[in-house]
Design an enzyme around this catalytic site. Structure first.
Site, PDB file in Angstrom:
ATOM      1  N   HIS A 212      -0.339  13.457  -8.048  1.00 61.02           N
ATOM      2  CA  HIS A 212      -1.220  14.496  -7.484  1.00 61.02           C
ATOM      3  C   HIS A 212      -0.459  15.784  -7.159  1.00 61.02           C
ATOM      4  O   HIS A 212      -1.026  16.868  -7.208  1.00 61.02           O
ATOM      5  CB  HIS A 212      -1.948  13.944  -6.256  1.00 61.02           C
ATOM      6  N   ASP A 213       0.822  15.659  -6.828  1.00 60.90           N
ATOM      7  CA  ASP A 213       1.624  16.869  -6.597  1.00 60.90           C
ATOM      8  C   ASP A 213       1.949  17.555  -7.932  1.00 60.90           C
ATOM      9  O   ASP A 213       1.692  18.735  -8.118  1.00 60.90           O
ATOM     10  CB  ASP A 213       2.922  16.495  -5.864  1.00 60.90           C
TER      11      ASP A 213
ATOM     12  N   GLU B  41       0.813  -1.222   0.000  1.00 65.70           N
ATOM     13  CA  GLU B  41       0.000   0.000   0.000  1.00 65.70           C
ATOM     14  C   GLU B  41       0.851   1.278   0.000  1.00 65.70           C
ATOM     15  O   GLU B  41       0.562   2.232  -0.722  1.00 65.70           O
ATOM     16  CB  GLU B  41      -0.924  -0.009   1.226  1.00 65.70           C
TER      17      GLU B  41
ATOM     18  N   ASP C 223      -9.005   2.933  -1.878  1.00 62.92           N
ATOM     19  CA  ASP C 223      -9.543   2.912  -0.507  1.00 62.92           C
ATOM     20  C   ASP C 223     -10.789   3.763  -0.395  1.00 62.92           C
ATOM     21  O   ASP C 223     -11.645   3.515   0.446  1.00 62.92           O
ATOM     22  CB  ASP C 223      -8.511   3.494   0.481  1.00 62.92           C
TER      23      ASP C 223
ATOM     24  N   HIS D 270      -1.468   2.174 -12.651  1.00 64.55           N
ATOM     25  CA  HIS D 270      -2.615   1.489 -12.057  1.00 64.55           C
ATOM     26  C   HIS D 270      -2.435  -0.027 -12.039  1.00 64.55           C
ATOM     27  O   HIS D 270      -3.327  -0.752 -11.602  1.00 64.55           O
ATOM     28  CB  HIS D 270      -3.916   1.899 -12.766  1.00 64.55           C
ATOM     29  N   THR D 271      -1.292  -0.511 -12.494  1.00 63.06           N
ATOM     30  CA  THR D 271      -0.968  -1.937 -12.331  1.00 63.06           C
ATOM     31  C   THR D 271      -0.459  -2.230 -10.921  1.00 63.06           C
ATOM     32  O   THR D 271      -0.366  -3.379 -10.507  1.00 63.06           O
ATOM     33  CB  THR D 271       0.068  -2.407 -13.379  1.00 63.06           C
TER      34      THR D 271
ATOM     35  N   SER E 112       4.125  20.992  -3.175  1.00 60.36           N
ATOM     36  CA  SER E 112       3.093  21.863  -2.574  1.00 60.36           C
ATOM     37  C   SER E 112       2.032  21.047  -1.853  1.00 60.36           C
ATOM     38  O   SER E 112       1.410  21.526  -0.910  1.00 60.36           O
ATOM     39  CB  SER E 112       2.445  22.750  -3.640  1.00 60.36           C
TER      40      SER E 112
HETATM   41  C1  HEM Z   1      -7.100   9.809 -15.591  1.00 59.89           C
HETATM   42  C2  HEM Z   1      -6.233   9.955 -14.644  1.00 59.89           C
HETATM   43  C3  HEM Z   1      -6.362   9.299 -13.292  1.00 59.89           C
HETATM   44  C4  HEM Z   1      -7.481   9.096 -12.525  1.00 59.89           C
HETATM   45  C5  HEM Z   1      -8.895   9.506 -12.820  1.00 59.89           C
HETATM   46  C6  HEM Z   1      -7.042   8.371 -11.345  1.00 59.89           C
HETATM   47  C7  HEM Z   1      -7.874   8.003 -10.304  1.00 59.89           C
HETATM   48  C8  HEM Z   1      -7.484   7.233  -9.231  1.00 59.89           C
HETATM   49  C9  HEM Z   1      -8.355   6.828  -8.152  1.00 59.89           C
HETATM   50  C10 HEM Z   1      -9.814   7.224  -8.011  1.00 59.89           C
HETATM   51  C11 HEM Z   1      -7.639   6.053  -7.326  1.00 59.89           C
HETATM   52  C12 HEM Z   1      -8.124   5.382  -6.046  1.00 59.89           C
HETATM   53  C13 HEM Z   1      -7.901   6.271  -4.837  1.00 59.89           C
HETATM   54  C14 HEM Z   1      -8.524   5.653  -3.602  1.00 59.89           C
HETATM   55  O1  HEM Z   1      -9.742   5.504  -3.561  1.00 59.89           O
HETATM   56  O2  HEM Z   1      -7.777   5.305  -2.667  1.00 59.89           O
HETATM   57  C15 HEM Z   1      -6.309   5.962  -7.851  1.00 59.89           C
HETATM   58  C16 HEM Z   1      -5.293   5.244  -7.295  1.00 59.89           C
HETATM   59  C17 HEM Z   1      -4.005   5.269  -7.757  1.00 59.89           C
HETATM   60  N1  HEM Z   1      -3.511   6.040  -8.785  1.00 59.89           N
HETATM   61 FE1  HEM Z   1      -4.608   7.036 -10.142  1.00 59.89          FE
HETATM   62  N2  HEM Z   1      -5.696   8.155 -11.429  1.00 59.89           N
HETATM   63  C18 HEM Z   1      -5.244   8.710 -12.590  1.00 59.89           C
HETATM   64  C19 HEM Z   1      -3.942   8.749 -13.026  1.00 59.89           C
HETATM   65  C20 HEM Z   1      -2.873   8.307 -12.294  1.00 59.89           C
HETATM   66  C21 HEM Z   1      -1.499   8.542 -12.616  1.00 59.89           C
HETATM   67  C22 HEM Z   1      -1.038   9.333 -13.834  1.00 59.89           C
HETATM   68  C23 HEM Z   1      -0.747   7.934 -11.660  1.00 59.89           C
HETATM   69  C24 HEM Z   1       0.757   7.884 -11.502  1.00 59.89           C
HETATM   70  C25 HEM Z   1       1.635   8.311 -12.369  1.00 59.89           C
HETATM   71  C26 HEM Z   1      -1.662   7.277 -10.752  1.00 59.89           C
HETATM   72  C27 HEM Z   1      -1.293   6.467  -9.718  1.00 59.89           C
HETATM   73  C28 HEM Z   1      -2.165   5.832  -8.862  1.00 59.89           C
HETATM   74  C29 HEM Z   1      -1.770   4.851  -7.879  1.00 59.89           C
HETATM   75  C30 HEM Z   1      -0.370   4.259  -7.707  1.00 59.89           C
HETATM   76  C31 HEM Z   1      -2.913   4.518  -7.157  1.00 59.89           C
HETATM   77  C32 HEM Z   1      -3.034   3.524  -6.008  1.00 59.89           C
HETATM   78  C33 HEM Z   1      -2.839   4.196  -4.686  1.00 59.89           C
HETATM   79  C34 HEM Z   1      -2.927   3.200  -3.556  1.00 59.89           C
HETATM   80  O3  HEM Z   1      -3.141   2.014  -3.794  1.00 59.89           O
HETATM   81  O4  HEM Z   1      -2.767   3.630  -2.407  1.00 59.89           O
HETATM   82  N3  HEM Z   1      -2.939   7.544 -11.160  1.00 59.89           N
HETATM   83  N4  HEM Z   1      -6.248   6.693  -9.015  1.00 59.89           N
END
Ligand code: HEM
Length: 363
Positions: A77-78, A66, A206, A200-201, A95
């Site tokens: 996000h930053d 995690e 949460d 997202h792999t 920021s």
């Molecule tokens: C269209 C763009 C994107 C959308 C709409 C999106 C949306 C989300 C959402 C809703 C989550 C789940 C958050 C939660 O409920 O805990 C998530 C998780 C995550 N996102 Fe994205 N994301 C996007 C692009 C990206 C990018 C560009 C990255 C990294 C370069 C990223 C990395 C991650 C990672 C690693 C997680 C897992 C976090 C965890 O397991 O604690 N995402 N994302």
């Protein structure tokens, strides 16, 4: 004449200052001081090895769990708090930590507070900037996942002077047009967004549905493979009725979450072919992800005096990846979306229908 020699001395002083900031890059590694177990090609990177050890021991636990996932998410996000047209935001400037009281209240940053707090503690303990600690932790978090590329790490971001405004992080329920426009405004093409979404792999949600924390986006959230690009292409479940998820095409795999945005991007004519191109080409996926991450990690920054400390990033374990359909699925369950090329033929994993396990909290 006196002026000329003064100018010459100034040039020498500036050159010296630049050289000492960049450090001397040796052909051989030298021992880092203070009883460190590390050696560095560039002694100026030695302090980053101390930060690495602290991060791995106390925050990321050297695993693809995690915390490593969150460390990658906070990078995005930053950095995405940046606009070319409206000229706001310092991008990858930390920021989100420096102005956490503001940014962590934004809906899109829900769940980021824990990793932000942990990284602030480590940065403060080592006298590092928040922008740098976020990028280091993201690259180390990725390296903790087998099959991942070894990302680079440049140090030297000054601390942020203003928070990013709300609305810069894409929302999973926004239409593709809105998401692509936001990414374009930050300088990223649709292809680069798809490459970044390889993230997202190694991911789970949460906060999308708080009743099922740790729900992964693919069946192998603990490794950096291409299953995310395959499983988002499976025919999904459409929620009937009028509830909050009505009409959403969810993952057909028990225990797996599919974001509406990932569903739509996998099928949009601007992104579907790049999406599909990663299904059986792990090397291409890693290369494109790495390139896009290089760009993201310095968004809005002037890198002229940055120090390349990529040598600090651990070597990820390799992975023998066989892209496959989850057990219980066949090629008839795939919903191809790239008009130019057919979806590659994949074997099905043996065994009973796949149930995806949650990512354990605190891992
Ligand atoms: C269209 C763009 C994107 C959308 C709409 C999106 C949306 C989300 C959402 C809703 C989550 C789940 C958050 C939660 O409920 O805990 C998530 C998780 C995550 N996102 Fe994205 N994301 C996007 C692009 C990206 C990018 C560009 C990255 C990294 C370069 C990223 C990395 C991650 C990672 C690693 C997680 C897992 C976090 C965890 O397991 O604690 N995402 N994302």
């Amino acid at each position: 004449m006196a002026f000329k020699s003064l100018l010459a001395s100034l040039v020498v002083v500036v050159a010296f200052l630049q050289a000492s900031q960049a450090g001397v890059v040796n052909k051989r590694k030298t021992q880092c001081p203070g009883g460190s177990v590390h050696q560095a090609f560039n002694p100026a990177c030695c302090t980053w090895f101390d930060v690495l050890d602290d991060l791995q021991t106390n925050v990321l636990f050297s695993t693809c769990g995690e915390a490593s996932h969150s460390a990658l998410r906070i990078v995005f996000h930053d950095a995405i708090g940046f606009s070319r047209t409206q000229k706001f935001g310092g991008g990858a400037d930390g920021s989100i930590i420096m102005f956490g009281d503001t940014e962590l209240e934004f809906a899109a940053n829900n769940g980021i507070d824990e990793i932000a707090g942990d990284l602030k503690t480590v940065a403060d303990a080592h006298g590092k900037s928040y922008g740098d600690i976020i990028q280091l932790a993201g690259a180390v978090g990725v390296a903790n996942c087998a099959g991942a590329p070894r990302l680079s790490f440049l140090a030297g971001r000054p601390n942020a002077t203003a928070p990013a405004p709300d609305g810069t992080v894409p929302d999973p329920f926004q239409p593709v047009d809105t998401i692509l426009a936001r990414m374009h405004d930050a300088g990223f093409s649709p292809d680069e967004l798809v490459a970044l979404l390889a993230s997202h792999t190694m991911a789970a949600a949460d906060k999308v549905d708080v009743t099922i924390p740790g729900t992964p986006f693919d069946s192998t959230a603990n490794v950096f493979d291409s299953q995310f690009f395959i499983e988002t292409q499976l025919k999904g479940l459409t929620f009937p009725g009028t509830g909050p998820n009505q009409g959403e095409v969810a993952s057909p795999l028990v225990g797996e979450m599919r974001l509406q945005s990932d569903f739509a991007l996998a099928r949009d004519h601007r992104t579907a072919c790049t999406w599909q191109s990663f299904v059986t080409n792990h090397t291409l996926m890693n290369q494109r992800f790495s390139d896009a991450m290089d760009k993201l990690s310095v968004l809005g920054q002037n890198t002229r005096h940055f120090l390349d400390c990529s040598e600090v990033i651990p070597h990820p374990h390799s992975l023998k990846v066989i892209p496959h359909l989850p057990a219980g699925k066949t090629m008839a369950d795939i919903e191809p979306a790239c008009a130019a090329t057919p979806f590659p033929d994949l074997p099905t994993a043996p065994g009973p229908a796949t149930t995806v396990k949650p990512v354990p909290p605190g891992s």
